[in-house]
Scaffold this active site. Structure first.
Site, mmCIF file in Angstrom:
data_model
loop_
_atom_site.group_PDB
_atom_site.id
_atom_site.type_symbol
_atom_site.label_atom_id
_atom_site.label_comp_id
_atom_site.label_asym_id
_atom_site.label_seq_id
_atom_site.Cartn_x
_atom_site.Cartn_y
_atom_site.Cartn_z
ATOM 1 N N THR A 187 11.088 0.791 22.902
ATOM 2 C CA THR A 187 10.007 -0.183 23.006
ATOM 3 C C THR A 187 10.030 -0.783 24.405
ATOM 4 O O THR A 187 11.065 -0.777 25.077
ATOM 5 C CB THR A 187 10.187 -1.337 22.004
ATOM 6 N N GLU A 332 7.426 1.421 16.745
ATOM 7 C CA GLU A 332 8.271 1.548 15.555
ATOM 8 C C GLU A 332 7.549 2.241 14.393
ATOM 9 O O GLU A 332 8.146 2.500 13.356
ATOM 10 C CB GLU A 332 8.733 0.155 15.081
ATOM 11 N N LYS A 443 0.317 -23.497 19.342
ATOM 12 C CA LYS A 443 0.323 -24.508 18.282
ATOM 13 C C LYS A 443 -0.038 -25.859 18.877
ATOM 14 O O LYS A 443 0.756 -26.462 19.601
ATOM 15 C CB LYS A 443 1.685 -24.577 17.596
ATOM 16 N N TRP A 448 -2.778 -23.895 14.515
ATOM 17 C CA TRP A 448 -2.625 -22.674 15.309
ATOM 18 C C TRP A 448 -3.925 -22.314 16.027
ATOM 19 O O TRP A 448 -5.002 -22.381 15.441
ATOM 20 C CB TRP A 448 -2.231 -21.505 14.419
HETATM 21 P P1 AMP Z 1 3.919 -1.060 21.375
HETATM 22 O O1 AMP Z 1 5.084 -0.879 20.499
HETATM 23 O O2 AMP Z 1 4.276 -1.198 22.820
HETATM 24 O O3 AMP Z 1 2.929 0.010 21.144
HETATM 25 O O4 AMP Z 1 3.236 -2.449 21.021
HETATM 26 C C1 AMP Z 1 2.880 -2.761 19.693
HETATM 27 C C2 AMP Z 1 2.162 -4.074 19.659
HETATM 28 O O5 AMP Z 1 0.943 -3.997 20.394
HETATM 29 C C3 AMP Z 1 1.735 -4.503 18.287
HETATM 30 O O6 AMP Z 1 2.781 -5.114 17.566
HETATM 31 C C4 AMP Z 1 0.593 -5.464 18.582
HETATM 32 O O7 AMP Z 1 1.069 -6.749 18.922
HETATM 33 C C5 AMP Z 1 -0.030 -4.849 19.803
HETATM 34 N N1 AMP Z 1 -1.219 -4.050 19.414
HETATM 35 C C6 AMP Z 1 -1.302 -2.721 19.270
HETATM 36 N N2 AMP Z 1 -2.558 -2.357 18.941
HETATM 37 C C7 AMP Z 1 -3.293 -3.495 18.858
HETATM 38 C C8 AMP Z 1 -4.656 -3.802 18.548
HETATM 39 N N3 AMP Z 1 -5.551 -2.854 18.283
HETATM 40 N N4 AMP Z 1 -5.031 -5.103 18.540
HETATM 41 C C9 AMP Z 1 -4.153 -6.088 18.821
HETATM 42 N N5 AMP Z 1 -2.863 -5.862 19.132
HETATM 43 C C10 AMP Z 1 -2.427 -4.585 19.156
#
Ligand code: AMP
Length: 542
Positions: A187, A332, A443, A448
């Protein structure tokens, strides 16, 4: 229970490419290469070279379970590595070249990579890595031997083409347990050290199949898909697996992801569907606006990775007739968890109702269960009104982080579901709306405020090209929102007009106290705005 009387065959990644080479043998992989050429061949040709690479890896001493790392763009050679490495039972470990050098060093050491294959334009980066010592991976440059000197590489690196030369173009793919590890991706590590998601053959094949099921237009026959989303970030949302499985040609953009380069490649290659994060798609959209047309054949974009704005959706659809599908996922989760395919029933909707649906992150994929929980871990109703932390469970969701017991212990709730760190609402028909990252929520006075809602409203203001809302500590309210805005070059911002536009969809107390203009916003290695860096810059702390 009465046991079924069916054969048991493992789900293996090698079966995807042998299937595609046979059934869709003439479908293409077209690459805009690192050295500026256009390379094209078929899935049949790809399998021949994947076979050569499999022999070459074994000759190099790569054994089942070994990690083989890549620092590479979306190209046919990266595709070959995906299949050859996993196919022999080793683990394809993709690394994001945009990560800070210290993180790349950490990741390579943590994974104990045996081999590192990299694109020639990343030779400079390779030179800055800590690759000394007996356990450092051996290096392979993804080029012909004649290009090694140009890349400034000495005899330490083997040329990829020399590695393949002389090996047979057929390979007997071994059969093994489908739960064998196939891929590894860390990640982006916005907090703490990067954490590894270790995929299996079963999870990858299952995930690829579920992304295809029920999404007919994205995988329409004779489709030509361009993954903008990189192969170094969660398997390019599975497209290197799902596209060949569904008989789609893959158009690979190489390292150039600016709007003009993407437009030209799509236009010349008749790309039907392209997948990427909002920031990069915004660049494509800007080129389309300047050219006053869409790339020839482009029918849809799939957007995810961070929230798509209504402005982006409406400009693609209304100005250019390109349908937008909004997807959500995580490293993940292999990564796709939900997808915004709209059925025929959406055809009659007016613009604002359609946008509202598209701003949600779509419906969960088959095999991904979703729940929302409150701060005490109790399940909340899926009624579209309650918001809580999203937890997920499924065959393509990690069961723990690679060699990281502490992070693994913290990642799951009491019932064993994976905690996403996203705050969301879910409707009774499985539609997901991400409210915010839990840590990005603001917040104010006990209430929120969703940073995503503020950004969605601000992106509609003419001239705003990017923005981010962050929490700023406040003596009276605890936190108050600040909005950081990047404008089109040469366009001045009328702050009061922006505030007035935002007031149309937001309550007065939700409006940002401060609106800050920046010429550039800090970005993460995966193309998202880095709120962590913005907070440090503006508030002075993480
Ligand atoms: P990653 O593991 O780097 O792909 O990041 C995952 C995170 O990206 C998720 O937990 C979300 O917070 C954010 N994310 C991915 N797709 C979206 C989406 N379509 N809208 C809002 N947040 C997103």
């Amino acid at each position: 229970m009465l046991r079924g009387q069916m054969m048991q065959r493992p789900l293996l990644i090698s079966d995807i490419i042998t299937y595609a080479a046979e059934v869709y043998g003439t479908k293409e992989i077209v690459t805009s290469t690192v050295d500026g050429q256009r390379h094209r061949y078929t899935y049949r040709d790809a399998l021949a070279r994947i076979s050569k690479l499999a022999h070459a890896l074994i000759a190099l001493g790569i054994k089942p379970g070994d990690r083989v790392a890549t620092l590479a763009w979306n190209t046919y050679r990266h595709f070959e590595i995906y299949y050859a490495v996993s196919g022999i039972g080793a683990v394809c470990h993709t690394i994001n070249p945009r990560l800070p050098v210290q993180q790349i060093d950490f990741i390579i050491k943590h994974a104990e990579d045996a081999l590192l294959l990299f694109d020639e334009d990343l030779a400079g980066l390779i030179g800055t890595l800590d690759l000394a010592g007996p356990h450092a991976p051996r290096l392979v440059c993804l080029a012909g031997e004649e290009r090694l000197p140009q890349a400034g590489l000495g005899p330490r690196a083997i040329a990829y083409e020399a590695l393949l030369a002389g090996h047979p173009d057929g390979f007997a793919w071994p059969q093994f347990d489908e739960n064998t590890a196939s891929g590894l991706c860390y990640t982006s590590g916005t907090t703490g050290a990067p954490k590894g998601a270790l995929y299996s053959h079963r999870s990858s094949v299952f995930h690829a199949m579920t992304t295809i099921v029920g999404r007919p237009s994205e995988f329409a026959s004779d489709g030509r898909i361009l993954p903008i989303v990189p192969m170094f970030h969660v398997n390019a949302w599975s497209l290197p697996y799902s596209a060949p499985l569904a008989g789609q040609s893959l158009i690979m953009p190489g390292p150039k992801l600016d709007g003009d380069s993407l437009f030209r490649l799509m236009d010349e290659e008749g790309v039907v569907s392209t997948w990427g994060v909002p920031t990069v798609l915004q660049g494509l959209l800007n080129t389309m606006a300047r050219m006053k047309r869409k790339p020839n054949g482009l029918a849809e974009v799939v957007v995810g990775g961070s929230a798509a704005s209504g402005q982006l959706i409406e400009r693609f659809e209304d100005d250019f007739g390109v349908v937008v599908r909004h997807a959500w996922g995580m490293t993940e989760m292999s990564p796709v968890g939900s997808s915004g395919f709209l059925g025929r029933e959406a055809d009659h909707l007016d613009r604002s109702s359609r946008t509202k649906l598209q701003l949600s992150q779509g419906k969960r994929l088959f095999g991904v269960e979703m729940n929302i929980i409150d701060d005490d871990g109790a399940a909340l109703p899926k009624d579209g009104a309650h918001a809580g932390e999203l937890v997920v469970r499924g065959n393509s969701v990690i069961a723990g982080y690679f060699r990281n017991a502490d992070a693994s212990a913290a990642a799951f709730d009491a019932a064993g579901w994976f905690r996403t760190g996203d705050r969301a609402r879910i409707t009774d028909d499985g539609r997901l709306t991400i409210v915010d990252r839990v840590k990005d929520l603001i917040k104010s006075g006990g209430e929120w405020i969703s940073s995503a809602d503020l950004e969605e409203a601000a992106m509609r203001f003419p001239g705003v090209v990017a923005c981010a809302a962050i929490a700023v500590p406040d003596d009276k309210w605890g936190e108050r929102p600040a909005l950081v805005v990047r404008m089109e070059p040469g366009v001045a911002l009328d702050v009061e007009a922006l505030r007035a536009l935002m007031a149309r969809t937001l309550a007065k107390w939700q409006l940002p106290d401060r609106i800050i203009i920046r010429e550039a916003l800090p970005m993460t290695a995966t193309g998202k705005i880095s709120k962590k860096d913005l907070r440090t810059e503006i508030v002075g702390g993480a």
